[in-house]
Design a protein around this motif. Structure first.
Motif, mmCIF file in Angstrom:
data_model
loop_
_atom_site.group_PDB
_atom_site.id
_atom_site.type_symbol
_atom_site.label_atom_id
_atom_site.label_comp_id
_atom_site.label_asym_id
_atom_site.label_seq_id
_atom_site.Cartn_x
_atom_site.Cartn_y
_atom_site.Cartn_z
ATOM 1 N N SER A 1 4.245 -8.646 -2.947
ATOM 2 C CA SER A 1 4.608 -7.785 -1.804
ATOM 3 C C SER A 1 5.195 -6.454 -2.289
ATOM 4 O O SER A 1 4.939 -5.409 -1.693
ATOM 5 N N THR A 2 5.954 -6.486 -3.405
ATOM 6 C CA THR A 2 6.503 -5.238 -3.951
ATOM 7 C C THR A 2 5.383 -4.363 -4.521
ATOM 8 O O THR A 2 5.317 -3.161 -4.238
ATOM 9 N N ALA A 3 4.487 -4.998 -5.307
ATOM 10 C CA ALA A 3 3.379 -4.242 -5.912
ATOM 11 C C ALA A 3 2.491 -3.640 -4.833
ATOM 12 O O ALA A 3 2.109 -2.458 -4.906
ATOM 13 N N MET A 4 2.183 -4.435 -3.809
ATOM 14 C CA MET A 4 1.322 -3.917 -2.732
ATOM 15 C C MET A 4 2.047 -2.821 -1.951
ATOM 16 O O MET A 4 1.410 -1.867 -1.493
ATOM 17 N N GLY A 5 3.352 -2.981 -1.818
ATOM 18 C CA GLY A 5 4.150 -1.946 -1.143
ATOM 19 C C GLY A 5 4.064 -0.624 -1.881
ATOM 20 O O GLY A 5 3.878 0.430 -1.271
ATOM 21 N N VAL A 6 4.155 -0.698 -3.215
ATOM 22 C CA VAL A 6 4.074 0.522 -4.038
ATOM 23 C C VAL A 6 2.680 1.158 -3.902
ATOM 24 O O VAL A 6 2.546 2.368 -3.705
ATOM 25 N N ILE A 7 1.646 0.310 -3.979
ATOM 26 C CA ILE A 7 0.258 0.820 -3.881
ATOM 27 C C ILE A 7 -0.006 1.427 -2.502
ATOM 28 O O ILE A 7 -0.546 2.527 -2.381
ATOM 29 N N LEU A 8 0.397 0.699 -1.460
ATOM 30 C CA LEU A 8 0.173 1.207 -0.092
ATOM 31 C C LEU A 8 0.965 2.483 0.144
ATOM 32 O O LEU A 8 0.469 3.440 0.741
ATOM 33 N N ASN A 9 2.201 2.494 -0.351
ATOM 34 C CA ASN A 9 3.045 3.679 -0.184
ATOM 35 C C ASN A 9 2.421 4.898 -0.864
ATOM 36 O O ASN A 9 2.482 6.012 -0.334
ATOM 37 N N TYR A 10 1.799 4.665 -2.022
ATOM 38 C CA TYR A 10 1.109 5.760 -2.721
ATOM 39 C C TYR A 10 -0.010 6.317 -1.829
ATOM 40 O O TYR A 10 -0.158 7.528 -1.673
ATOM 41 N N HIS A 11 -0.777 5.418 -1.232
ATOM 42 C CA HIS A 11 -1.869 5.844 -0.345
ATOM 43 C C HIS A 11 -1.327 6.601 0.866
ATOM 44 O O HIS A 11 -1.873 7.623 1.254
ATOM 45 N N TRP A 12 -0.278 6.062 1.489
ATOM 46 C CA TRP A 12 0.273 6.712 2.696
ATOM 47 C C TRP A 12 0.829 8.097 2.362
ATOM 48 O O TRP A 12 0.739 9.011 3.161
ATOM 49 N N THR A 13 1.430 8.209 1.178
ATOM 50 C CA THR A 13 2.062 9.479 0.798
ATOM 51 C C THR A 13 1.027 10.526 0.379
ATOM 52 O O THR A 13 1.164 11.686 0.726
ATOM 53 N N HIS A 14 0.000 10.068 -0.358
ATOM 54 C CA HIS A 14 -0.942 11.036 -0.930
ATOM 55 C C HIS A 14 -2.133 11.381 -0.049
ATOM 56 O O HIS A 14 -2.776 12.397 -0.242
ATOM 57 N N TYR A 15 -2.455 10.540 0.905
ATOM 58 C CA TYR A 15 -3.637 10.821 1.724
ATOM 59 C C TYR A 15 -3.272 10.876 3.202
ATOM 60 O O TYR A 15 -2.803 9.880 3.756
ATOM 61 N N GLU A 16 -3.446 11.977 3.784
ATOM 62 C CA GLU A 16 -3.601 12.161 5.216
ATOM 63 C C GLU A 16 -2.479 11.796 6.187
ATOM 64 O O GLU A 16 -2.488 12.253 7.300
ATOM 65 N N LEU A 17 -1.571 10.929 5.840
ATOM 66 C CA LEU A 17 -0.590 10.508 6.843
ATOM 67 C C LEU A 17 0.500 11.568 7.050
ATOM 68 O O LEU A 17 0.975 12.161 6.096
ATOM 69 N N SER A 18 0.893 11.748 8.309
ATOM 70 C CA SER A 18 1.964 12.707 8.597
ATOM 71 C C SER A 18 3.315 12.088 8.240
ATOM 72 O O SER A 18 3.451 10.869 8.171
ATOM 73 N N ARG A 19 4.306 12.956 8.026
ATOM 74 C CA ARG A 19 5.642 12.503 7.589
ATOM 75 C C ARG A 19 6.240 11.435 8.513
ATOM 76 O O ARG A 19 6.736 10.415 8.054
ATOM 77 N N SER A 20 6.192 11.707 9.846
ATOM 78 C CA SER A 20 6.806 10.783 10.805
ATOM 79 C C SER A 20 6.085 9.439 10.787
ATOM 80 O O SER A 20 6.706 8.381 10.891
ATOM 81 N N LYS A 21 4.750 9.507 10.639
ATOM 82 C CA LYS A 21 3.971 8.270 10.614
ATOM 83 C C LYS A 21 4.274 7.467 9.353
ATOM 84 O O LYS A 21 4.383 6.244 9.405
ATOM 85 N N ILE A 22 4.425 8.162 8.223
ATOM 86 C CA ILE A 22 4.747 7.477 6.965
ATOM 87 C C ILE A 22 6.045 6.688 7.117
ATOM 88 O O ILE A 22 6.127 5.521 6.740
ATOM 89 N N THR A 23 7.051 7.338 7.707
ATOM 90 C CA THR A 23 8.354 6.684 7.864
ATOM 91 C C THR A 23 8.221 5.425 8.720
ATOM 92 O O THR A 23 8.735 4.364 8.359
ATOM 93 N N THR A 24 7.509 5.552 9.842
ATOM 94 C CA THR A 24 7.337 4.398 10.737
ATOM 95 C C THR A 24 6.623 3.253 10.022
ATOM 96 O O THR A 24 7.065 2.102 10.075
ATOM 97 N N VAL A 25 5.520 3.606 9.333
ATOM 98 C CA VAL A 25 4.723 2.582 8.655
ATOM 99 C C VAL A 25 5.533 1.931 7.531
ATOM 100 O O VAL A 25 5.518 0.706 7.365
ATOM 101 N N ARG A 26 6.266 2.767 6.777
ATOM 102 C CA ARG A 26 7.110 2.249 5.685
ATOM 103 C C ARG A 26 8.162 1.271 6.210
ATOM 104 O O ARG A 26 8.325 0.181 5.677
ATOM 105 N N VAL A 27 8.885 1.695 7.261
ATOM 106 C CA VAL A 27 9.953 0.857 7.825
ATOM 107 C C VAL A 27 9.368 -0.474 8.290
ATOM 108 O O VAL A 27 9.924 -1.545 8.020
#
Lengths: 72, 176
Positions: A24-50
């Protein structure tokens, strides 16, 4: 020498907990990389991360509590 | 992240139609609830399974939580793949981002002036009613054809591409 099968099963559960925490930690890091580097807006990143990390930690917390209950 | 050229603006961002991803997430939800269904449905579980659950409730809930966590992660992977698979039309080019998997991503782009033909394909009753379909764009560049499947309002993409290409051509002629 006595062989307690339920204890072996409990150790297996401990292993599952460790693997679940690592995956779950490794996938969190990988998914977070995708959310941060591709297309997602700041507010959406925060919601998805939380949502992702919050629920994952909650489930891992419950698993940890159950594991303590199993071992004690 | 798509790096825009100077003076370039994003006009349209299209993703696949939302129904398949919602259906996929619903399937994940149903699969996630299986252990809880086994626990609740006493009359449907075999006595041996019921006996084990009753004797090892904490262990059963632990495994159920592990199951839930796995489904939770898989749901996010599916959603991320869906969300990052986009078809973008800017004032200067079209960009087709194919997010096949978490570690498989293809980005193809073509300037609007290279576009030769745009074809919209809507087939089936559901697609016609909800207005979603495929769009195929023929380009003169290295990537000959761009295809975006199951996108809502594909006609809108076609109209936008032609409108922008026409505007760019007029602006180009005016500049000369």
């Amino acid at each position: 020498m006595s062989f307690d099968l339920s204890r072996v099963f409990d150790l297996f559960l401990l292993g599952i907990f460790g693997i679940a925490a690592i995956i779950s930690t490794a996938m969190g890091v990988i998914l977070n990389y995708h959310w941060t580097h591709y297309e997602l807006s700041r507010s959406k990143i925060t919601t998805v991360r939380v949502l992702y990390f919050g629920v994952s930690l909650l489930i891992l917390g419950i698993m940890g509590a159950l594991l303590i209950a199993i071992f004690t | 992240m798509i790096n825009l050229l100077p003076g370039e603006e994003v006009v349209l961002v299209k993703r696949h139609y939302w129904l398949p991803i919602v259906a996929e997430l619903f399937v994940f939800l149903v699969i996630a609830l299986i252990p809880w269904g086994i626990f609740m449905g006493e009359q449907f579980t075999p006595p041996t399974v019921r006996g084990w659950i009753d004797a090892n409730t904490a262990r059963f809930f632990f495994l159920s939580c592990g199951w839930l966590l796995a489904i939770w992660i898989l749901s996010f992977i599916a959603w991320t793949n869906y969300y990052l698979d986009t078809f973008i039309v800017t004032t200067k080019r079209i960009i087709d981002v194919d997010q096949v998997g978490l570690f498989a991503r293809t980005i193809a782009e073509a300037p609007l002036e290279n576009i030769q033909d745009v074809r919209v394909e809507i087939s089936g009753i559901l697609a016609s009613l909800i207005n979603y379909g495929d769009i195929h764009i023929q380009s003169a560049g290295a990537t000959k054809e761009f295809a975006a499947h199951s996108i809502p309002k594909p006609q809108e993409v076609k109209d936008t591409v032609f409108r922008l290409r026409h505007t760019n051509r007029i602006q180009g002629e005016a500049a000369q």
